[in-house]
Each structure stands twice: as C-alpha cells, then as structure tokens.
Design a protein around this motif. Structure first.
Motif, mmCIF file in Angstrom:
data_model
loop_
_atom_site.group_PDB
_atom_site.id
_atom_site.type_symbol
_atom_site.label_atom_id
_atom_site.label_comp_id
_atom_site.label_asym_id
_atom_site.label_seq_id
_atom_site.Cartn_x
_atom_site.Cartn_y
_atom_site.Cartn_z
ATOM 1 N N TYR A 152 42.327 33.467 38.110
ATOM 2 C CA TYR A 152 40.870 33.487 38.312
ATOM 3 C C TYR A 152 40.503 34.854 38.608
ATOM 4 O O TYR A 152 39.691 35.726 37.987
ATOM 5 C CB TYR A 152 40.382 32.438 38.989
ATOM 6 C CG TYR A 152 38.729 32.493 38.778
ATOM 7 C CD1 TYR A 152 38.269 31.901 37.626
ATOM 8 C CD2 TYR A 152 37.840 32.935 39.822
ATOM 9 C CE1 TYR A 152 36.987 31.840 37.488
ATOM 10 C CE2 TYR A 152 36.359 32.902 39.401
ATOM 11 C CZ TYR A 152 36.170 32.183 38.180
ATOM 12 O OH TYR A 152 34.616 32.359 38.079
ATOM 13 N N SER A 209 41.285 37.725 36.214
ATOM 14 C CA SER A 209 40.672 37.242 34.704
ATOM 15 C C SER A 209 39.892 38.558 34.189
ATOM 16 O O SER A 209 39.247 39.238 34.789
ATOM 17 C CB SER A 209 39.914 36.111 34.693
ATOM 18 O OG SER A 209 38.738 36.510 35.300
ATOM 19 N N GLY A 210 40.057 38.582 32.916
ATOM 20 C CA GLY A 210 39.428 39.867 32.085
ATOM 21 C C GLY A 210 40.145 40.145 30.832
ATOM 22 O O GLY A 210 41.235 39.249 30.611
ATOM 23 N N GLY A 213 50.063 31.106 32.707
ATOM 24 C CA GLY A 213 51.415 30.451 31.909
ATOM 25 C C GLY A 213 51.866 29.482 33.076
ATOM 26 O O GLY A 213 52.328 28.587 32.693
ATOM 27 N N VAL A 249 50.444 28.104 35.704
ATOM 28 C CA VAL A 249 49.541 26.783 35.549
ATOM 29 C C VAL A 249 49.911 25.644 34.735
ATOM 30 O O VAL A 249 50.291 24.463 34.949
ATOM 31 C CB VAL A 249 47.931 27.173 35.416
ATOM 32 C CG1 VAL A 249 47.078 26.008 35.379
ATOM 33 C CG2 VAL A 249 47.651 28.142 36.671
ATOM 34 N N PRO A 272 44.698 27.077 29.979
ATOM 35 C CA PRO A 272 45.921 28.075 29.616
ATOM 36 C C PRO A 272 45.794 27.971 28.091
ATOM 37 O O PRO A 272 46.155 29.065 27.501
ATOM 38 C CB PRO A 272 46.839 27.200 30.315
ATOM 39 C CG PRO A 272 46.514 26.359 31.437
ATOM 40 C CD PRO A 272 45.321 25.928 30.944
ATOM 41 N N GLY A 276 43.469 30.135 26.587
ATOM 42 C CA GLY A 276 43.529 31.356 27.018
ATOM 43 C C GLY A 276 44.552 31.889 26.026
ATOM 44 O O GLY A 276 44.516 33.111 25.608
ATOM 45 N N TYR A 277 45.811 31.110 25.636
ATOM 46 C CA TYR A 277 46.680 31.736 24.451
ATOM 47 C C TYR A 277 45.909 31.831 23.224
ATOM 48 O O TYR A 277 46.313 32.876 22.537
ATOM 49 C CB TYR A 277 47.918 30.480 24.509
ATOM 50 C CG TYR A 277 48.769 30.981 23.481
ATOM 51 C CD1 TYR A 277 49.614 31.974 23.537
ATOM 52 C CD2 TYR A 277 48.949 30.308 22.450
ATOM 53 C CE1 TYR A 277 50.381 32.407 22.521
ATOM 54 C CE2 TYR A 277 49.840 30.411 21.189
ATOM 55 C CZ TYR A 277 50.519 31.634 21.328
ATOM 56 O OH TYR A 277 51.624 31.848 20.365
ATOM 57 N N GLY A 316 37.398 28.145 31.570
ATOM 58 C CA GLY A 316 37.788 28.763 32.949
ATOM 59 C C GLY A 316 36.876 28.600 34.026
ATOM 60 O O GLY A 316 37.268 28.054 35.205
ATOM 61 N N PHE A 371 36.272 24.854 34.926
ATOM 62 C CA PHE A 371 37.645 24.402 35.871
ATOM 63 C C PHE A 371 37.520 24.789 37.151
ATOM 64 O O PHE A 371 37.699 24.005 38.083
ATOM 65 C CB PHE A 371 38.886 24.916 34.860
ATOM 66 C CG PHE A 371 40.109 24.525 35.654
ATOM 67 C CD1 PHE A 371 40.325 23.244 36.057
ATOM 68 C CD2 PHE A 371 40.948 25.553 35.673
ATOM 69 C CE1 PHE A 371 41.649 22.999 36.519
ATOM 70 C CE2 PHE A 371 42.141 25.062 36.317
ATOM 71 C CZ PHE A 371 42.543 23.904 36.898
HETATM 72 C C1 HEM Z 1 44.322 28.387 34.731
HETATM 73 C C2 HEM Z 1 44.251 29.337 34.142
HETATM 74 C C3 HEM Z 1 43.472 30.323 33.551
HETATM 75 C C4 HEM Z 1 42.148 30.552 34.187
HETATM 76 C C5 HEM Z 1 41.356 29.954 35.276
HETATM 77 C C6 HEM Z 1 41.537 31.806 33.492
HETATM 78 C C7 HEM Z 1 40.186 32.350 33.360
HETATM 79 C C8 HEM Z 1 39.766 33.410 32.705
HETATM 80 C C9 HEM Z 1 38.314 33.809 32.773
HETATM 81 C C10 HEM Z 1 37.512 33.405 33.632
HETATM 82 C C11 HEM Z 1 38.376 34.560 31.864
HETATM 83 C C12 HEM Z 1 36.949 35.644 31.490
HETATM 84 C C13 HEM Z 1 36.864 36.796 32.283
HETATM 85 C C14 HEM Z 1 35.772 37.482 32.104
HETATM 86 O O1 HEM Z 1 35.803 38.322 30.972
HETATM 87 O O2 HEM Z 1 35.049 37.914 32.972
HETATM 88 C C15 HEM Z 1 39.451 34.996 31.119
HETATM 89 C C16 HEM Z 1 39.938 35.929 30.010
HETATM 90 C C17 HEM Z 1 40.962 35.652 29.494
HETATM 91 N N1 HEM Z 1 42.209 35.164 29.438
HETATM 92 FE FE1 HEM Z 1 42.404 33.505 30.900
HETATM 93 N N2 HEM Z 1 42.545 32.162 32.319
HETATM 94 C C18 HEM Z 1 43.765 31.287 32.467
HETATM 95 C C19 HEM Z 1 44.952 31.347 31.726
HETATM 96 C C20 HEM Z 1 44.969 32.257 30.650
HETATM 97 C C21 HEM Z 1 46.211 32.190 29.827
HETATM 98 C C22 HEM Z 1 47.544 31.288 30.067
HETATM 99 C C23 HEM Z 1 46.046 33.084 28.897
HETATM 100 C C24 HEM Z 1 46.884 33.632 27.921
HETATM 101 C C25 HEM Z 1 48.056 33.216 27.534
HETATM 102 C C26 HEM Z 1 44.728 33.861 29.171
HETATM 103 C C27 HEM Z 1 44.249 34.878 28.424
HETATM 104 C C28 HEM Z 1 43.098 35.425 28.565
HETATM 105 C C29 HEM Z 1 42.521 36.257 27.715
HETATM 106 C C30 HEM Z 1 43.011 36.945 26.431
HETATM 107 C C31 HEM Z 1 41.226 36.592 28.365
HETATM 108 C C32 HEM Z 1 40.423 37.698 27.755
HETATM 109 C C33 HEM Z 1 39.185 37.181 26.708
HETATM 110 C C34 HEM Z 1 38.438 38.209 26.188
HETATM 111 O O3 HEM Z 1 37.472 38.943 26.901
HETATM 112 O O4 HEM Z 1 38.435 38.338 24.849
HETATM 113 N N3 HEM Z 1 44.247 33.147 30.346
HETATM 114 N N4 HEM Z 1 40.424 33.912 31.506
#
Ligand code: HEM
Ligand code: HEM
Length: 157
Positions: free
Chosen positions: A16, A19-20, A37, A39, A86, A89-90, A127, A130
C-alpha cells in the motif's frame, strides 16, 4: 497460520505504501510488485493451511447473531480480496505494459490486455476497499481486546 497472518499484514502495508504506477517509479514499483506478489503467495499458503487445519482452530465465543454474521462476512471478504487485489494488480500491469522487467527478469504479462483496456483504476479501487476493510477488521480486534476484554486478539499473538 498466525505467522502467515502477521507477515501478510507487513506485505499488504508495504504494497500500500509503495503503490503507484510502477512504470513511473521503477524502484517503488519493484517493491510494490514483490510485496503484492508475496500477499498472493501467502494467500495460497493460507488456503492450504485452512483446508488442512481449520478443524483445530480455537473457537471463539459467539456473542450474538449480528456478531456472527459480521465475523463471517468480513472473513469471506478478506479472503476474497487477498486473492482479487494481487490478481487485479497483475491484470493492471498487463494493461499498461507490453513487457516488464522485475529484478532483471522478464515478467510474463498478458499481451492481449495491453492497450485496449485500462485496468489500473479497478485495481486502485479494490486496493483501497481492501485496506479499508483491514482497518475495520483491526478496529474489531481492538474492540474485542479493550471493550469486550476477551481472548480474540491474544489468541492471534
Ligand atoms: C495487496 C496487494 C496490493 C495492494 C494493496 C495494492 C494497492 C494498489 C493501489 C492502492 C494502487 C493505486 C496507487 C495510486 O495510483 O494512487 C496500486 C497501483 C498499481 N498496482 Fe497494486 N496493489 C497490490 C498488489 C499489486 C500486484 C501484485 C501488482 C502486479 C503484479 C500490482 C500492480 C499495480 C500497478 C501496475 C499499479 C498502477 C496502476 C496504474 O496507475 O495504472 N499491485 N496498487
Ligand atoms: C492485511 C492485514 C490483515 C488481513 C488480510 C487479515 C486477515 C484475517 C483473516 C482472513 C482472519 C481469519 C483467519 C481464519 O480463521 O482463517 C483474521 C483473523 C484475525 N485477525 Fe486479521 N488480518 C489483518 C490484519 C489484522 C490486524 C492489524 C489485527 C489486529 C490489530 C488483526 C487481528 C486479527 C484477529 C484478532 C483475528 C482472529 C479472529 C478470530 O479469532 O476469529 N488482523 N485476519
């Protein structure tokens, strides 16, 4: 199961905080993908542990039907989001990158998602939902400990 629970908390908090968009900040992105990953891997281990051991889990005293309903609902939602966040996210990564290198290794991305759909917003919303639910769950644990004064929190330590 307790170790999985608390390591998951550290991994979710790390994901968290970092994240970005991983394409804009590769260093934070690397930590985000690795912790996210983790998680998912812990979720798989948790499911195996649950299936093998749930009959031996200590049972908590049920105060009333509403509490039982809330407990079961939040538990199912937490389990579901531990997998869905997750995975989304992938899928989000696949939608914004046609290739991605993590620690020098090429990550397999679903090429057909690239360009046509943008899934970052869905992942962001999931996210945040969650992490909010985790906050509620932690408040419930503290409520048990300090107000009800039962063993629910102690049973996890
Ligand atoms: C419990 C696990 C995760 C949480 C809590 C989480 C949370 C977040 C949050 C809140 C954002 C938005 C951030 C923002 O723009 O302000 C984000 C962005 C992102 N996350 Fe996750 N994430 C998790 C796991 C993953 C995984 C496993 C992947 C990839 C394998 C991933 C890939 C991405 C990507 C690519 C973005 C950017 C999306 C965009 O701005 O276009 N995340 N995540
Ligand atoms: C990412 C963060 C967290 C996640 C995903 C999570 C998830 C879960 C899940 C799925 C369970 C049910 C375990 C099972 O029976 O299969 C559980 C139990 C529990 N969690 Fe968390 N949790 C998190 C953080 C916390 C925090 C911060 C606290 C305390 C402040 C906490 C306190 C507890 C307690 C006391 C139980 C035991 C409930 C019982 O005995 O039935 N959790 N957690």
């Amino acid at each position: 199961m307790m170790a999985i629970h608390w390591i998951t908390l550290i991994a979710v908090a790390t994901a968290y905080i970092t994240s970005g968009n991983p394409l804009k900040d590769p260093q934070l992105g690397t930590i985000h993908l690795l912790s996210g990953g983790t998680v998912f891997v812990l979720f798989c281990l948790r499911c195996i542990a649950f299936l093998l051991l749930h009959k031996d889990f200590p049972k908590n005293e049920i105060i009333n039907k509403l509490q039982n309903f809330l407990f079961k609902t939040v538990k199912v939602l937490l389990y579901a989001l531990l997998m869905i966040v997750p995975v989304s996210g992938y899928l989000a990564l696949s939608s914004i990158a046609d290739s991605y290198s993590l620690l020098g290794q090429n990550v397999y991305v679903i090429e057909s998602l690239y360009g046509d759909f943008y899934l970052g917003d869905i992942h962001q919303v999931l996210g945040n939902v969650f992490v909010s639910l985790v906050g509620l769950h932690a408040c419930a644990a503290l409520f048990h400990h300090f107000i009800v004064k039962d063993n629910v929190l102690k049973s996890m330590i």
